[in-house]
Design an enzyme around this catalytic site. Structure first.
Site, short mmCIF file in Angstrom:
data_model
loop_
_atom_site.label_atom_id
_atom_site.label_comp_id
_atom_site.label_asym_id
_atom_site.label_seq_id
_atom_site.Cartn_x
_atom_site.Cartn_y
_atom_site.Cartn_z
CB THR A 100 -0.89 0.05 1.25
OG1 THR A 100 -0.06 0.22 2.41
CG2 THR A 100 -1.68 -1.24 1.40
CD GLU B 70 -5.01 -2.94 3.02
OE1 GLU B 70 -4.38 -2.13 3.72
OE2 GLU B 70 -5.58 -2.60 1.96
CD1 TRP C 123 -3.80 4.23 -2.09
CD2 TRP C 123 -5.06 5.89 -1.31
NE1 TRP C 123 -5.01 3.71 -1.73
CE2 TRP C 123 -5.81 4.71 -1.25
CE3 TRP C 123 -5.66 7.08 -0.88
CZ2 TRP C 123 -7.11 4.66 -0.77
CZ3 TRP C 123 -6.96 7.04 -0.40
CH2 TRP C 123 -7.67 5.84 -0.35
#
Length: 548
Positions: free
Chosen positions: A179, A324, A439
Site C-alpha cells: 500500500t 488488502e 494515493w
C-alpha cells in the site's frame, strides 16, 4: 485435503493453455503490436520458470517487477507464483525513498524492469544499500544504458519449454503488493495461492466481474496496482483473449485497441474514461460497438460519466476494493428487483460502491462500536473479512494490531448502507488523497513542507477535482521573516527533488493558523468546510458538486 489438490493458480494456467491454445495475447509495445497465443505463452512461461530455477529462486523467494502492462509482465504472473515463489509488483510512480524501502523490506533479489523505467529504477538504486545484491532483468531483447541488466529474452532463452510444475499448498505465498504510505512506511500485503484462487473464482461469478472465453479483456489499470484488479488471472481462468495497452496509453491508443482488437471488457480509474470521452467529443470517430463493459474503480465514477457511456451502449460498472482485499470488495450490479426501476434510480445505485462480492462479509461500526442501520443515512467505518482478505501486514505487527480486530479488516473508509445493501463511501478516516486512482500521503507532504525554514506550519488536503477526483492543496503558515512572493516556488522546487510531479500540490495557500482539534491535532475537516466553495485549483469543483 479432500480431492488431493489445494486451491492454487496452476489449474487456471493449465486450462487456458490446453483448451484455448490458439487464443491471442496482444501487447502494445514501443515498436508496434506484439501478438502470440496461449500455446506460445505456455512455452514462454515454462522457459521463465526454468530460468528462475537456474538463477536460484526457491519457494518463498520474492521476485519483483517494475513494469507497465504488457505480455512479458503477464508471463511473470504465472511464471513466478506457480513455481512457489512470490510475485512482488512495485509501483514505479512511488518516490525513490519508498521504492528503496519496499525492495529492502521485501528482500527482493531479482527485479524485472521495463526499458522505459530503467532510469527511474537506477536513480532509486544508486548508492542505496537497500539494493545491495539485487540483480536486474530488463524486459526486452537489448541491454539498456541506464542499468546493468540482463535482457529478458537472453534470461529465458535456451531454456526448456517444458516444466514440471510443483504441487503447492494453498497457504503458499504467491504475491506481494505494498500500500502507499499514508501515515508512514508502505505496508506489504501478501497474497497466498488460495487467496488468489478464491478472488478469481468469485470474480467469475455473475455478481463479480464475469468473463467468458468469448471476451477480449483489456486491463488499463496498471499491473503493478493490486494485480490489475486480478484481471490477468480472471481472464486466463476464463480462456479470454488478453490485450495489454503498454506504457502510458493515450486515449487514441485505447480507442485503436478497442476497435482493432474487439475489446469487450476493460478496466481503469475514472480519469481514463473521462479522457476517452473527451477524445471522442473532440470529433474523433471511435467505434465502441464491441465494448460491453468498463470496470471503474480507484475513485468514484460521476453519474454523468455513467450516463454518457450508457448512451453509447457501454455499461460502466462501478467497483470498490483495497490492496488488502486482493482487491475486489464490492461491485455495483443492479439487483433483479431494480432492473425495472426508473433510470434515475438505477444510475443512483450504480454510482455507489455497490454490493458486497459473493464470499465476503462486512459490517459498519459507528463511533460507539455498534453496527449501523441500513438506511442510507447512518454511517460508520467499513470492516470486511473473507477468504481473499489479508489477516495481517507483511512484517508489520504494529500495523496489523492497529488495523485488524477479531479477524475483521478495518478499512478506514466511512460508509453508509442503503436499504438494498448498496455501500457508499462518504469519507475516509485517514487523510489520504486519491488522485487519478493513486494515493498521495498528505501527512508526508506536510512533513516535507514544514522542513522548509520559512514555514511555520503546513497541512495538505484534497480538493474535489472534475478530472482527477482529488488534487492536493497545501495550506501554509509562513514564518515571520518569510518572503511570501518566493515561498510557493521554493516549496514546489523542494518537493520536486523528492516526489513525483503528480504528488505536488496544485496550489499553496497562505493562512494565519492551521485549525486545531481539542487535542491539538490539525483539523483538516475545518479547512475543507472553510474552503469548500472556493476554486483553489484549475478544475476544482464545489464540494456539493464533487463526484461521489
Amino acid at each position: 485435503m479432500p480431492g488431493g489438490h489445494d486451491q492454487t493458480l496452476r489449474p487456471f494456467l493449465w486450462r487456458a493453455t490446453r483448451l484455448y491454445p490458439d487464443t491471442e495475447i496482444v501487447s502494445r509495445e514501443h515498436d508496434g503490436l506484439r501478438r502470440y497465443t496461449y500455446g506460445e505463452y505456455a512455452d514462454r512461461t515454462a522457459q521463465l520458470a526454468n530460468a528462475l530455477d537456474d538463477y536460484g529462486v526457491e519457494a518463498g523467494d520474492r521476485v519483483a517487477t517494475f513494469c507497465w502492462n504488457h505480455a512479458r509482465h503477464f508471463e511473470t504472473y504465472f511464471g513466478v507464483p506457480t513455481i512457489g515463489a512470490q510475485l512482488h509488483t512495485i509501483n514505479p510512480l512511488l518516490p525513490d525513498e519508498h521504492v528503496r524501502y519496499i525492495v529492502d523490506n521485501a528482500e527482493d533479489e531479482l527485479v524485472f524492469v521495463d526499458p522505459s523505467l530503467a532510469g527511474k529504477l537506477a536513480a532509486a538504486a544508486e548508492d542505496a544499500a537497500e539494493f545491495d545484491g539485487v540483480d536486474f532483468v530488463v524486459m526486452g531483447d537489448e541491454p539498456v544504458a541506464e542499468l546493468d541488466a540482463t535482457p529478458y529474452e537472453e534470461f529465458i532463452g535456451g531454456h526448456d519449454a517444458d516444466y514440471d510444475w510443483p504441487e503447492l499448498d494453498g497457504d503458499q505465498p504467491a504475491g506481494l503488493c505494498y500500500t502507499s504510505g499514508t501515515t508512514g512506511r508502505p505496508k506489504g500485503v501478501e497474497y497466498t495461492q488460495s487467496m488468489l484462487w478464491s478472488h478469481t473464482m468469485a470474480s467469475l461469478t455473475p455478481q463479480g466481474i464475469p468473463m467468458t472465453d468469448a471476451d477480449v479483456v483489456m486491463p488499463v489499470v496498471p499491473m503493478f496496482h493490486v494485480n490489475a484488479w486480478g484481471m490477468p488471472f480472471t481472464a486466463t481462468a476464463a480462456g479470454a483473449k488478453h490485450v495489454y495497452p503498454g506504457p502510458s496509453p493515450e486515449p487514441a491508443d485505447l480507442a485503436s485497441l478497442i476497435e482493432e482488437e474487439g475489446v469487450t471488457i476493460s478496466a481503469g480509474v475514472p480519469t481514463v474514461w473521462l479522457g476517452l470521452r473527451e477524445y471522442i467529443e473532440a470529433g474523433n470517430d471511435v467505434d465502441l460497438s464491441a465494448l460491453d463493459t468498463i470496470i471503474v474503480g480507484g475513485s468514484a465514477a460521476p453519474p454523468a460519466l455513467i450516463e454518457w457511456y450508457d448512451d453509447r451502449g457501454v455499461e460502466l460498472l462501478h467497483a470498490w476494493g483495497m490492496t488488502e482485499l486482493s482487491p475486489i470488495g464490492t461491485v455495483s450490479h443492479l439487483k433483479h428487483d431494480l432492473r425495472d426501476a426508473d433510470y434515475g434510480t438505477q444510475v443512483e445505485k450504480r454510482a455507489k460502491q455497490g454490493l458486497i462480492a459473493p464470499g465476503l462479509e462486512f459490517r459498519v461500526i459507528d463511533e460507539d462500536g455498534e453496527e449501523i442501520p441500513w438506511d442510507g443515512e447512518a454511517f460508520g467505518e467499513l470492516q470486511v473479512r473473507g477468504p481473499w482478505v489479508t489477516k495481517e501486514y507483511f512484517q508489520r505487527p504494529d500495523a496489523t494490531a492497529e488495523e485488524f480486530e477479531d479477524g475483521w479488516l478495518k478499512t478506514g473508509d466511512v460508509v453508509t448502507v442503503d436499504e438494498d445493501g448498496y455501500l457508499q463511501i462518504v469519507d475516509r478516516t485517514k487523510d489520504v488523497i486519491k488522485s487519478g486512482g493513486e494515493w498521495i500521503s498528505s501527512v508526508e507532504l506536510e512533513n516535507a513542507i514544514m522542513a522548509h525554514e520559512d514555514v511555520s506550519e503546513a497541512t495538505v488536503i484534497g480538493v474535489p477535482h472534475e478530472r482527477w477526483q482529488e488534487r492536493p492543496v497545501a495550506f501554509v503558515v509562513p514564518a515571520e521573516a518569510a518572503d511570501r512572493d518566493a515561498l510557493p516556488d521554493e516549496i514546489d522546487a523542494m518537493l520536486r527533488e523528492e516526489y513525483p510531479k503528480w504528488w505536488l500540490p496544485d496550489a499553496v495557500e497562505f493562512i494565519d493558523e492551521v485549525p486545531k482539534t481539542a487535542t491539538g491535532k490539525f483539523s483538516k475537516k475545518d479547512l475543507r468546510e472553510r474552503y469548500a466553495d472556493q476554486s483553489l485549483v484549475e478544475g476544482a469543483v464545489p464540494e456539493e458538486d464533487a463526484p461521489e
